[in-house]
Design a protein around this motif. Structure first.
Motif, PDB file in Angstrom:
ATOM      1  N   GLY A  15       0.744  -1.279   0.018  1.00  0.00           N
ATOM      2  CA  GLY A  15      -0.018  -0.057  -0.061  1.00  0.00           C
ATOM      3  C   GLY A  15       0.827   1.455   0.051  1.00  0.00           C
ATOM      4  O   GLY A  15       0.153   2.352  -0.051  1.00  0.00           O
ATOM      5  N   TYR A  16       2.226   0.957  -0.035  1.00  0.00           N
ATOM      6  CA  TYR A  16       3.048   2.226  -0.003  1.00  0.00           C
ATOM      7  C   TYR A  16       3.996   2.184  -1.387  1.00  0.00           C
ATOM      8  O   TYR A  16       3.825   1.119  -2.138  1.00  0.00           O
ATOM      9  N   GLU A  29       8.145  11.059   1.773  1.00  0.00           N
ATOM     10  CA  GLU A  29       7.268  11.749   1.824  1.00  0.00           C
ATOM     11  C   GLU A  29       5.811  11.318   1.391  1.00  0.00           C
ATOM     12  O   GLU A  29       4.739  11.541   2.031  1.00  0.00           O
ATOM     13  N   VAL A  30       5.831  10.711   0.265  1.00  0.00           N
ATOM     14  CA  VAL A  30       4.545   9.941  -0.078  1.00  0.00           C
ATOM     15  C   VAL A  30       3.984   9.021   1.148  1.00  0.00           C
ATOM     16  O   VAL A  30       2.838   8.745   1.278  1.00  0.00           O
ATOM     17  N   ASN A  31       5.013   8.021   1.301  1.00  0.00           N
ATOM     18  CA  ASN A  31       4.591   7.056   2.373  1.00  0.00           C
ATOM     19  C   ASN A  31       4.212   7.784   3.739  1.00  0.00           C
ATOM     20  O   ASN A  31       3.185   7.136   4.323  1.00  0.00           O
ATOM     21  N   GLY A  32       4.635   8.771   4.040  1.00  0.00           N
ATOM     22  CA  GLY A  32       4.378   9.436   5.239  1.00  0.00           C
ATOM     23  C   GLY A  32       2.975   9.855   5.139  1.00  0.00           C
ATOM     24  O   GLY A  32       2.018   9.934   6.141  1.00  0.00           O
ATOM     25  N   LYS A  33       2.623  10.596   3.860  1.00  0.00           N
ATOM     26  CA  LYS A  33       0.980  10.957   3.972  1.00  0.00           C
ATOM     27  C   LYS A  33       0.130  10.009   3.715  1.00  0.00           C
ATOM     28  O   LYS A  33      -0.982  10.098   4.387  1.00  0.00           O
ATOM     29  N   ARG A  34       0.527   8.657   3.115  1.00  0.00           N
ATOM     30  CA  ARG A  34      -0.391   7.816   2.983  1.00  0.00           C
ATOM     31  C   ARG A  34      -0.702   7.155   4.278  1.00  0.00           C
ATOM     32  O   ARG A  34      -1.752   6.752   4.799  1.00  0.00           O
ATOM     33  N   LYS A  35       0.445   6.859   5.092  1.00  0.00           N
ATOM     34  CA  LYS A  35       0.398   6.322   6.326  1.00  0.00           C
ATOM     35  C   LYS A  35      -0.558   7.158   7.322  1.00  0.00           C
ATOM     36  O   LYS A  35      -1.443   6.621   8.021  1.00  0.00           O
ATOM     37  N   ARG A  36      -0.497   8.467   7.336  1.00  0.00           N
ATOM     38  CA  ARG A  36      -1.508   9.361   8.110  1.00  0.00           C
ATOM     39  C   ARG A  36      -2.914   8.925   7.675  1.00  0.00           C
ATOM     40  O   ARG A  36      -3.663   9.174   8.357  1.00  0.00           O
ATOM     41  N   GLU A  37      -2.983   9.001   6.265  1.00  0.00           N
ATOM     42  CA  GLU A  37      -4.298   8.976   5.840  1.00  0.00           C
ATOM     43  C   GLU A  37      -4.977   7.390   6.175  1.00  0.00           C
ATOM     44  O   GLU A  37      -6.117   7.376   6.575  1.00  0.00           O
ATOM     45  N   TYR A  38      -4.149   6.349   5.940  1.00  0.00           N
ATOM     46  CA  TYR A  38      -4.583   5.084   6.349  1.00  0.00           C
ATOM     47  C   TYR A  38      -4.962   5.050   7.818  1.00  0.00           C
ATOM     48  O   TYR A  38      -5.759   4.266   8.258  1.00  0.00           O
ATOM     49  N   ALA A  39      -3.944   5.563   8.623  1.00  0.00           N
ATOM     50  CA  ALA A  39      -4.444   5.583   9.976  1.00  0.00           C
ATOM     51  C   ALA A  39      -5.760   6.378  10.299  1.00  0.00           C
ATOM     52  O   ALA A  39      -6.564   5.773  11.147  1.00  0.00           O
ATOM     53  N   ILE A  46      -4.853  -0.553  10.508  1.00  0.00           N
ATOM     54  CA  ILE A  46      -4.288   0.042   9.577  1.00  0.00           C
ATOM     55  C   ILE A  46      -3.701  -0.774   8.382  1.00  0.00           C
ATOM     56  O   ILE A  46      -3.764  -0.466   7.019  1.00  0.00           O
ATOM     57  N   ALA A  47      -3.296  -1.903   8.660  1.00  0.00           N
ATOM     58  CA  ALA A  47      -2.468  -2.877   7.764  1.00  0.00           C
ATOM     59  C   ALA A  47      -3.690  -3.121   6.823  1.00  0.00           C
ATOM     60  O   ALA A  47      -3.520  -3.484   5.450  1.00  0.00           O
ATOM     61  N   GLN A  48      -4.994  -3.408   7.161  1.00  0.00           N
ATOM     62  CA  GLN A  48      -6.191  -3.704   6.222  1.00  0.00           C
ATOM     63  C   GLN A  48      -6.317  -2.483   5.257  1.00  0.00           C
ATOM     64  O   GLN A  48      -6.751  -2.776   4.373  1.00  0.00           O
ATOM     65  N   VAL A  49      -6.423  -1.319   5.929  1.00  0.00           N
ATOM     66  CA  VAL A  49      -6.495  -0.207   4.888  1.00  0.00           C
ATOM     67  C   VAL A  49      -5.449  -0.129   4.023  1.00  0.00           C
ATOM     68  O   VAL A  49      -5.844   0.126   2.704  1.00  0.00           O
ATOM     69  N   ALA A  50      -4.218  -0.406   4.230  1.00  0.00           N
ATOM     70  CA  ALA A  50      -3.104  -0.482   3.516  1.00  0.00           C
ATOM     71  C   ALA A  50      -3.315  -1.630   2.206  1.00  0.00           C
ATOM     72  O   ALA A  50      -3.022  -1.057   1.121  1.00  0.00           O
ATOM     73  N   ALA A  51      -3.878  -2.671   2.722  1.00  0.00           N
ATOM     74  CA  ALA A  51      -3.807  -3.859   1.920  1.00  0.00           C
ATOM     75  C   ALA A  51      -5.032  -3.233   0.650  1.00  0.00           C
ATOM     76  O   ALA A  51      -4.891  -3.692  -0.652  1.00  0.00           O
ATOM     77  N   ARG A  52      -6.037  -2.594   1.235  1.00  0.00           N
ATOM     78  CA  ARG A  52      -7.207  -2.483   0.241  1.00  0.00           C
ATOM     79  C   ARG A  52      -6.630  -1.352  -0.771  1.00  0.00           C
ATOM     80  O   ARG A  52      -6.906  -1.370  -1.767  1.00  0.00           O
ATOM     81  N   ALA A  53      -5.973  -0.264  -0.181  1.00  0.00           N
ATOM     82  CA  ALA A  53      -5.260   0.643  -0.885  1.00  0.00           C
ATOM     83  C   ALA A  53      -4.437   0.163  -1.935  1.00  0.00           C
ATOM     84  O   ALA A  53      -4.351   0.572  -3.211  1.00  0.00           O
ATOM     85  N   ALA A  54      -3.436  -0.998  -1.504  1.00  0.00           N
ATOM     86  CA  ALA A  54      -2.837  -1.533  -2.761  1.00  0.00           C
ATOM     87  C   ALA A  54      -3.423  -1.838  -3.875  1.00  0.00           C
ATOM     88  O   ALA A  54      -3.014  -1.827  -5.072  1.00  0.00           O
TER      89      ALA A  54
END
Length: 109
Positions: A40-41, A58-68, A78-86
């Motif tokens: 997801g990153y 920078e991009v992954n930091g923004k994504r992590k904040r949004e996923y959280a 958050i791992a579920q959100v990241a997996a779906r985003a991927a």
């Protein structure tokens, strides 16, 4: 004194211009420098550089904040959100751009 002034102006110009010269995510993707990792990153596909590392962080930091934030709103991990985003991010890639398959190999769409 004129020489010092010219040097200072050159330095100030470079400091102002450098961030504008930084590569964007779209440029890095289209050039095959970064791809969508199965986490997801984004990640560097092949050879890294300081500029790419800054972009990835920078991009992954923004994504992590949004996923959280999404995970918190929905009461999920958050791992579920990241997996779906991927999955969604991979589907949106343009032909020729890279993504990581389930085995972690880089594949061109």
């Amino acid at each position: 004194m004129k020489r010092l002034t010219k040097q200072l102006l050159l330095i100030i110009g470079l400091v102002i211009a450098l961030p504008a010269m930084a590569i964007t995510l779209d440029e890095a993707r289209s050039q095959g420098l970064v791809g969508e990792a199965n986490s997801g990153y984004i990640a560097v596909v092949d050879q890294s550089s300081a500029e790419l590392e800054r972009l990835v962080a920078e991009v992954n930091g923004k994504r992590k904040r949004e996923y959280a934030a999404i995970a918190k709103r929905n009461g999920i991990d958050i791992a579920q959100v990241a997996a779906r985003a991927a999955e969604k991010l991979e589907a949106r890639l343009k032909p020729g751009e890279f993504y990581q398959d389930n085995l972690g190999r880089w594949v061109q769409k």
